[in-house]
Enzyme design. Structure first.
Site, mmCIF file in Angstrom:
data_model
loop_
_atom_site.group_PDB
_atom_site.id
_atom_site.type_symbol
_atom_site.label_atom_id
_atom_site.label_comp_id
_atom_site.label_asym_id
_atom_site.label_seq_id
_atom_site.Cartn_x
_atom_site.Cartn_y
_atom_site.Cartn_z
ATOM 1 N N ASP A 91 44.195 -9.837 -11.957
ATOM 2 C CA ASP A 91 42.796 -9.985 -12.507
ATOM 3 C C ASP A 91 42.545 -9.352 -13.736
ATOM 4 O O ASP A 91 41.916 -10.029 -14.873
ATOM 5 C CB ASP A 91 41.681 -9.645 -11.498
ATOM 6 N N LYS A 177 26.923 -11.005 -8.088
ATOM 7 C CA LYS A 177 27.647 -11.934 -8.861
ATOM 8 C C LYS A 177 28.554 -11.301 -10.066
ATOM 9 O O LYS A 177 28.337 -10.330 -10.754
ATOM 10 C CB LYS A 177 26.423 -12.500 -9.879
ATOM 11 N N LEU A 181 35.288 -13.141 -15.406
ATOM 12 C CA LEU A 181 36.965 -12.724 -15.672
ATOM 13 C C LEU A 181 37.499 -12.136 -14.776
ATOM 14 O O LEU A 181 38.760 -12.043 -14.793
ATOM 15 C CB LEU A 181 36.862 -11.907 -17.040
ATOM 16 N N GLY A 230 26.750 -4.041 -17.745
ATOM 17 C CA GLY A 230 27.392 -5.013 -18.746
ATOM 18 C C GLY A 230 27.111 -4.602 -20.104
ATOM 19 O O GLY A 230 26.588 -3.227 -20.495
ATOM 20 N N SER A 231 26.942 -5.641 -21.055
ATOM 21 C CA SER A 231 26.641 -5.266 -22.287
ATOM 22 C C SER A 231 25.242 -4.990 -22.859
ATOM 23 O O SER A 231 24.406 -5.553 -21.891
ATOM 24 C CB SER A 231 27.460 -6.435 -23.230
ATOM 25 N N THR A 234 23.292 -8.728 -23.010
ATOM 26 C CA THR A 234 22.998 -9.289 -21.542
ATOM 27 C C THR A 234 22.114 -8.636 -21.014
ATOM 28 O O THR A 234 21.041 -9.021 -20.384
ATOM 29 C CB THR A 234 24.201 -9.482 -20.870
ATOM 30 N N GLY A 235 22.141 -7.265 -20.990
ATOM 31 C CA GLY A 235 21.103 -6.272 -20.484
ATOM 32 C C GLY A 235 19.497 -6.312 -20.898
ATOM 33 O O GLY A 235 18.823 -6.446 -20.380
ATOM 34 N N SER A 236 19.638 -6.774 -22.292
ATOM 35 C CA SER A 236 18.342 -6.931 -22.803
ATOM 36 C C SER A 236 17.620 -8.469 -22.207
ATOM 37 O O SER A 236 16.530 -8.317 -21.957
ATOM 38 C CB SER A 236 18.608 -7.119 -24.227
ATOM 39 N N GLU A 252 23.168 -0.335 -16.592
ATOM 40 C CA GLU A 252 23.980 0.606 -17.078
ATOM 41 C C GLU A 252 24.858 -0.275 -18.280
ATOM 42 O O GLU A 252 25.290 -1.292 -17.907
ATOM 43 C CB GLU A 252 25.055 0.869 -16.025
ATOM 44 N N CYS A 286 32.843 1.995 -20.058
ATOM 45 C CA CYS A 286 31.575 2.193 -21.078
ATOM 46 C C CYS A 286 31.277 3.519 -21.540
ATOM 47 O O CYS A 286 30.893 3.822 -22.721
ATOM 48 C CB CYS A 286 30.599 1.859 -19.920
ATOM 49 N N GLU A 385 30.295 -0.637 -30.271
ATOM 50 C CA GLU A 385 31.212 -0.352 -29.160
ATOM 51 C C GLU A 385 32.623 -1.521 -29.372
ATOM 52 O O GLU A 385 32.357 -2.516 -29.468
ATOM 53 C CB GLU A 385 30.534 -0.687 -27.831
HETATM 54 P P1 NAD Z 1 28.759 -9.187 -20.212
HETATM 55 O O1 NAD Z 1 27.334 -8.507 -20.467
HETATM 56 O O2 NAD Z 1 29.389 -9.817 -21.088
HETATM 57 O O3 NAD Z 1 28.655 -9.595 -18.757
HETATM 58 C C1 NAD Z 1 28.230 -8.462 -17.587
HETATM 59 C C2 NAD Z 1 27.741 -9.833 -16.478
HETATM 60 O O4 NAD Z 1 26.817 -10.455 -16.866
HETATM 61 C C3 NAD Z 1 28.872 -10.848 -16.022
HETATM 62 O O5 NAD Z 1 29.011 -10.997 -14.741
HETATM 63 C C4 NAD Z 1 28.484 -11.929 -16.845
HETATM 64 O O6 NAD Z 1 28.881 -13.098 -15.867
HETATM 65 C C5 NAD Z 1 27.021 -11.825 -16.665
HETATM 66 N N1 NAD Z 1 26.098 -12.397 -17.517
HETATM 67 C C6 NAD Z 1 26.317 -12.858 -18.550
HETATM 68 N N2 NAD Z 1 25.490 -13.533 -19.458
HETATM 69 C C7 NAD Z 1 24.084 -13.330 -18.315
HETATM 70 C C8 NAD Z 1 22.988 -14.075 -18.452
HETATM 71 N N3 NAD Z 1 22.415 -14.604 -19.542
HETATM 72 N N4 NAD Z 1 22.170 -13.618 -17.452
HETATM 73 C C9 NAD Z 1 22.799 -13.000 -16.315
HETATM 74 N N5 NAD Z 1 24.098 -12.678 -16.310
HETATM 75 C C10 NAD Z 1 24.794 -12.780 -17.398
HETATM 76 O O7 NAD Z 1 29.552 -7.528 -20.212
HETATM 77 P P2 NAD Z 1 30.995 -7.622 -19.848
HETATM 78 O O8 NAD Z 1 31.835 -7.985 -21.092
HETATM 79 O O9 NAD Z 1 31.546 -8.164 -18.712
HETATM 80 O O10 NAD Z 1 31.387 -5.954 -19.952
HETATM 81 C C11 NAD Z 1 31.618 -4.970 -20.887
HETATM 82 C C12 NAD Z 1 30.259 -4.330 -20.981
HETATM 83 O O11 NAD Z 1 29.702 -3.481 -19.984
HETATM 84 C C13 NAD Z 1 30.517 -3.121 -22.232
HETATM 85 O O12 NAD Z 1 29.342 -3.075 -22.939
HETATM 86 C C14 NAD Z 1 30.520 -1.787 -21.408
HETATM 87 O O13 NAD Z 1 30.350 -0.707 -21.982
HETATM 88 C C15 NAD Z 1 29.558 -2.250 -20.239
HETATM 89 N N6 NAD Z 1 29.714 -1.517 -19.035
HETATM 90 C C16 NAD Z 1 28.878 -0.291 -18.843
HETATM 91 C C17 NAD Z 1 29.094 0.411 -17.865
HETATM 92 C C18 NAD Z 1 28.016 1.341 -17.367
HETATM 93 O O14 NAD Z 1 28.115 2.181 -16.398
HETATM 94 N N7 NAD Z 1 27.212 1.889 -18.272
HETATM 95 C C19 NAD Z 1 30.205 0.200 -16.913
HETATM 96 C C20 NAD Z 1 31.067 -0.827 -17.330
HETATM 97 C C21 NAD Z 1 30.833 -1.633 -18.322
#
Ligand code: NAD
Length: 496
Positions: A91, A177, A181, A230-231, A234-236, A252, A286, A385
């Site tokens: 995966d 969820k 990927l 996540g990023s 998206t976090g915002s 996170e 991250c 990043e």
């Molecule tokens: P991403 O933000 O693209 O996606 C994360 C998740 O959010 C996925 O499941 C995605 O389907 C979902 N998502 C996307 N759009 C959305 C929306 N509009 N509403 C709700 N959910 C939505 O991040 P990614 O590319 O999967 O992961 C990489 C990022 O994660 C990097 O920035 C990395 O630094 C961060 N990360 C942080 C930590 C930590 O502990 N701080 C750990 C691992 C990864």
């Protein structure tokens, strides 16, 4: 590989019947069609989780009983670590030993939170000393309710465990969820939950696209808590969605973590930890220490040794013995990273090593481990990043200079320092504006210790007791114990 979503204790086909491709990043072959959940499936999953929380046994049973389920989950993950690890490699692409290590960590996470669930029984309430002896007060901790968890692709099962284990230990129910990927092991986790007999609706897993499944989950009014990894963008969005119903939210997010190396460091140790800090998991970490700051006098020797050792890294399919660097997770991520390297080059950075597809590896999202130098402090590559095995390395003049450069970032997830001078390490560790600081190492992560960032790297902490607290409300129960009248209205002369 599972074909359906796991909702209310049952395997259910997505309402709209859609699927999406799961691609092996090492071969670019489609290995599975995963179920594409949408708003309707999220609706069903949240309803099931809500029902399980409001009327089901899970939040009402003792911590000891919940712990027995968590321990059973832990044992199954451990027993199946090779098979689950292989699935993770297909995966995500990571080398098998790293994937198996992730499975052990995931199992450890469930066992750890089983222990904390039991401790909650041993300490069901806490007395709060008050300034007025006529009253007594205590605090009880209660599960926050229905939690929605949205996770990324870099540690698929481990990131799920960091959220599912504490949420379940606390007595919450959850809708998970995973990233589109890497959906495979989250569905396996659902299968394990089913196998241990977790009550229906306690853990629901809906795979699908971010906008189709993640967004409706983050916006759902029946969710009490949102836990996101996540990023930053998206976090915002998640935070904005949570604001509407004042949902509790923990984030996170990303990082651009510095590693400050002083000239008195052992060169071999420095090179080893720098490499582990950026090449482990293809740098898709991250907390990766992707900005390395080296004391001027040490810089030429360190760079030469780092380039020499990096050239020896064996790149290949994660399932092949001896592979140390697998492919990046997806075509999208691969193209993005190559474009970032190209932009760095055009903005004046030097590629000291790597920066391109390895010779002779035409298939798969493979990238050479990459070392960049000579970039400006305000350049894109130094500040943003990359999330790939790409390290930026720069010399510094003195300690103050190093601390200033290290902290000059919108991120604050992690930071590392290396020196034989312990006092200096402690001083620099305190000066870093980051939630996780490593001395004389980079990346070791422990389930017992808090995980999370300052600044735009997030809000809140996972792991340890902090992880459990994410899923608990605090309730004060205060009682008036005096025989005397309060008397504010009825006996005004007795007013306190
Ligand atoms: P991403 O933000 O693209 O996606 C994360 C998740 O959010 C996925 O499941 C995605 O389907 C979902 N998502 C996307 N759009 C959305 C929306 N509009 N509403 C709700 N959910 C939505 O991040 P990614 O590319 O999967 O992961 C990489 C990022 O994660 C990097 O920035 C990395 O630094 C961060 N990360 C942080 C930590 C930590 O502990 N701080 C750990 C691992 C990864």
């Amino acid at each position: 590989m599972k074909q359906n979503l796991f909702i209310d204790g049952q395997w259910q086909a997505p309402v709209r019947g859609g699927t999406f491709d799961v691609v092996d990043p090492a071969t670019e072959l489609v290995i599975h069609q995963a179920p594409a959940g949408t708003t309707e499936d999220i609706e069903k999953a949240v309803k099931a989780a809500r029902h399980a929380f409001d009327t089901g046994p899970w939040p009402r049973m003792s911590g000891r009983e919940r712990a027995s389920y968590l321990r059973a989950i832990s044992q199954i993950i451990l027993a199946r670590k090779q098979e689950l690890g292989r699935l993770e490699v297909l995966d995500n692409g990571k080398p098998l030993p790293e994937a198996v290590w992730d499975m052990e960590d995931a199992a450890g996470c469930f066992a750890y939170y089983a222990g904390l669930a039991e401790e909650m029984d041993a300490k069901p309430e806490e007395t709060v000393p008050l300034s007025d002896a006529r009253f007594s007060s205590k605090v009880v901790r209660e599960p926050i309710g229905v939690a929605g968890a949205i996770i990324p692709w870099n540690y698929p099962l481990l990131m799920a465990s960091w959220k599912v284990a504490p949420a379940l230990a606390a007595g919450c129910t959850m809708v998970l969820k995973p990233s589109e990927l890497t959906p495979l092991t989250a569905l396996e986790l659902a299968g394990i939950a089913e196998e241990v007999g977790l009550p229906a609706g306690v853990l629901n897993v809906v795979t699908g696209m971010g906008p189709d499944a993640g967004k409706p989950l983050s916006e759902h009014p029946q969710i009490d808590k949102l836990a996101f990894t996540g990023s930053v963008p998206t976090g915002s969005r998640i935070m904005a969605a949570a604001a509407r119903d004042i949902k509790n939210v923990s984030l996170e997010l990303g990082g651009k973590s510095p590693f400050v190396v002083f000239a008195d460091s052992d060169i071999e140790k420095a090179v080893e930890w720098i490499m582990f800090g950026i090449f482990w998991n293809q740098g898709q970490v991250c907390s990766a220490t992707s900005r390395v700051l080296v004391e001027e006098s040490f810089y030429p020797a360190l760079l030469e040794r780092l380039v020499g050792e990096t050239a020896k890294i064996r790149i290949g399919n994660g399932l092949v013995d001896g592979t140390l660097l697998g492919p990046l997770v997806s075509k999208g991520q691969y193209d993005k990273v190559l474009a970032m390297i190209e932009r760095a080059r055009s903005e004046g950075a030097t590629i000291a090593y790597g920066g391109k597809r390895p010779v002779g590896m035409e298939t798969g999202f493979f990238l050479e481990p990459t070392i960049l130098t000579d970039m400006a402090e305000d350049s894109f590559i130094w500040r943003e990043e990359i999330f790939a095995p790409v390290v930026c390395i720069k010399p510094f003049k003195n300690e103050d200079d190093a601390i200033r450069m290290a902290n000059d970032s919108r991120f604050g997830l992690a930071a590392a320092v290396m020196s034989k001078d312990r006092k200096r390490c402690e001083r620099v560790a305190r000066a870093f504006r980051a939630g996780i600081v490593w001395i004389n190492c980079s990346q070791p992560t422990f389930t017992e210790a808090p995980w999370g960032g300052y600044k735009q790297s997030g809000i809140g902490r996972e792991l340890g007791i902090w992880g459990l607290n994410n899923y608990l409300e605090v309730k004060q129960i205060t009682s008036f114990d005096s025989e005397d009248a309060w008397g504010w209205y009825l006996k005004p002369d007795d007013r306190p």
